[in-house]
Design an enzyme around this catalytic site. Structure first.
Site, mmCIF file in Angstrom:
data_model
loop_
_atom_site.group_PDB
_atom_site.id
_atom_site.type_symbol
_atom_site.label_atom_id
_atom_site.label_comp_id
_atom_site.label_asym_id
_atom_site.label_seq_id
_atom_site.Cartn_x
_atom_site.Cartn_y
_atom_site.Cartn_z
ATOM 1 C CD GLU A 1 -9.771 12.735 -19.650
ATOM 2 O OE1 GLU A 1 -9.348 13.382 -20.625
ATOM 3 O OE2 GLU A 1 -9.029 12.122 -18.853
ATOM 4 C CB THR B 1 -11.826 10.887 -11.355
ATOM 5 O OG1 THR B 1 -10.402 10.785 -11.313
ATOM 6 C CG2 THR B 1 -12.222 12.322 -11.077
ATOM 7 C CB ILE B 2 -9.625 7.490 -7.284
ATOM 8 C CG1 ILE B 2 -9.391 7.204 -5.801
ATOM 9 C CG2 ILE B 2 -8.382 7.266 -8.115
ATOM 10 C CD1 ILE B 2 -9.165 5.748 -5.500
ATOM 11 C CG ASP B 3 -6.237 10.053 -10.438
ATOM 12 O OD1 ASP B 3 -5.710 9.501 -9.449
ATOM 13 O OD2 ASP B 3 -6.164 9.601 -11.583
ATOM 14 N NE ARG C 1 15.405 -0.629 5.076
ATOM 15 C CZ ARG C 1 15.260 -1.746 5.792
ATOM 16 N NH1 ARG C 1 14.063 -2.083 6.248
ATOM 17 N NH2 ARG C 1 16.296 -2.498 6.073
ATOM 18 N NE ARG D 1 -4.103 8.259 -16.896
ATOM 19 C CZ ARG D 1 -5.205 7.556 -17.106
ATOM 20 N NH1 ARG D 1 -5.136 6.255 -17.251
ATOM 21 N NH2 ARG D 1 -6.391 8.137 -17.167
ATOM 22 C CD GLU E 1 -0.929 5.750 -11.410
ATOM 23 O OE1 GLU E 1 -0.683 4.535 -11.572
ATOM 24 O OE2 GLU E 1 -2.078 6.217 -11.413
ATOM 25 N NE ARG F 1 13.444 -3.518 2.528
ATOM 26 C CZ ARG F 1 14.761 -3.563 2.616
ATOM 27 N NH1 ARG F 1 15.498 -2.665 1.949
ATOM 28 N NH2 ARG F 1 15.367 -4.484 3.347
ATOM 29 C CG HIS G 1 -5.648 -1.443 -8.411
ATOM 30 N ND1 HIS G 1 -4.484 -1.433 -9.134
ATOM 31 C CD2 HIS G 1 -6.642 -1.152 -9.279
ATOM 32 C CE1 HIS G 1 -4.763 -1.175 -10.396
ATOM 33 N NE2 HIS G 1 -6.049 -0.999 -10.519
#
Length: 343
Positions: A105, A127-129, A164, A173, A223, A267, A273
């Site tokens: 972008e 873009t990895i997204d 767990r 993002r 994230e 955990r 990255h």
């Protein structure tokens, strides 16, 4: 024609494949000459280049990252007119006739402004997204998802061994495509995307039910998921393009779950990255190669101010402005596909 190539923004698998395809096709089909600008727009502003020829690019298909380096330098940070003038001055001094900008972008947003100012430029979407609106897919995404799924598969087995809950934070993002596809392919019990307001009580309920049937909860979270609270997101540091540097979603989610599920063992793994690096998948090598070939044909035919785009199975050029207008986020219909299903 002397063409300058640059790679901007975050790296991802497939960038070198675009460079390789562009140089080989441009040299052999059209007699073009190529230089690479180092570290994205920083190299353009500073006139920092390296030669790109067939011998240099031939081995690049399987290599991750970018041999040209990258940065988040914004040449328009001090104003469009000033930035355009600086770019134009360097291109003239280096006798570069046109640019091929490979990026997402922000990189393509700069390319759009340069085209509007009359500088010859075409783009290739990176873009990895997978969140550019003018293309059905971007290279790097397939590799990132497979890397994330491999990690989840491993984490699921150790989670099961210790009863767990395993929380896996992935990139994303504002668009949750990586989390959505990773969660589906890894069989996650909960997947949390940036596009939604998560019901943390419901997440805790799922966590308890998975544990009750003798399994280990696997939770995938973007994230940019809204688990920090609005104040934390508002106060996050920002990059040169003004984007909040988000992170800590996995830790924030862990904190919320521990408060709701007494005695829970957890955990958190932040893949971060790890998703950007390494050898591109076959699908990403093919798509990146096709984008590089399309961009060169656009330059050769004078179809400037455009970007290579995948629609269905066909690659063609679309206006750069279409790529940077609106982010392609996960629509309600995709989120609704798995609604109410307890995995």
């Amino acid at each position: 024609m002397r063409v300058g190539i640059l790679t901007g923004g975050g790296d991802c698998p497939g960038l070198n494949a675009v460079i390789r395809a562009a140089v080989l096709a441009g040299t052999q089909r059209h007699g073009m000459e190529f230089v690479g600008f180092l570290d994205g727009w920083r190299g353009v502003l500073d006139g920092d280049t390296v030669p790109l020829d067939e011998e240099t690019v031939r081995p690049l298909l399987t290599i991750g990252g970018t041999i040209l380096g990258s940065s988040r330098t914004n040449p328009l940070a001090d104003g469009v007119d000033d930035g355009v003038a600086r770019v134009r001055k360097q291109l003239t001094a280096l006798e570069v006739d046109a640019l091929l900008a490979i990026g997402g972008e922000d990189t393509l947003g700069v390319a759009t402004a340069l085209h509007a100012a009359g500088i010859p430029v075409v783009g290739a979407p990176k873009t990895i997204d997978d969140d550019l609106s003018a293309t059905d897919a971007t290279f790097g995404f397939d590799t990132a998802v497979q890397t994330a799924v491999d990690a989840c598969d491993r984490l699921a087995t150790t989670g099961a061994s210790h009863h767990r809950a395993m929380i896996v934070e992935v990139m994303g993002r504002h668009a949750g495509w990586i989390a959505l596809h990773t969660g589906m392919a890894a069989g996650a019990h909960v997947t949390i995307l940036p596009e939604e307001d998560p019901d943390l009580d419901a997440v805790a309920d799922v966590t308890r039910s998975v544990l009750a049937r003798g399994q280990a909860p696997l939770i995938v979270v973007s994230e940019g998921a809204k688990v920090h609270g609005e104040e934390a997101a508002k106060n996050a540091p920002r990059d040169a393009f003004g984007h909040a540097q988000l992170g800590g979603a996995g830790d924030a989610l862990e904190h919320e779950l521990l408060a709701r599920v007494p005695g829970l063992s957890t955990r958190v793994t932040v893949l971060g990255h790890l998703l950007r690096g390494g050898t591109p998948s076959a699908a990403d090598r093919i798509l990146a190669t096709r984008f590089g070939l399309s961009a060169i044909e656009a330059l050769a035919s004078g179809n400037l101010g455009t970007m290579a785009s995948l629609h269905g199975v066909e690659v063609h050029q679309v206006p750069l402005a279409e790529a940077t207008g609106v982010l392609r986020t996960v629509p309600d219909a995709r989120r609704a596909e798995t609604a109410g299903v307890r995995w």
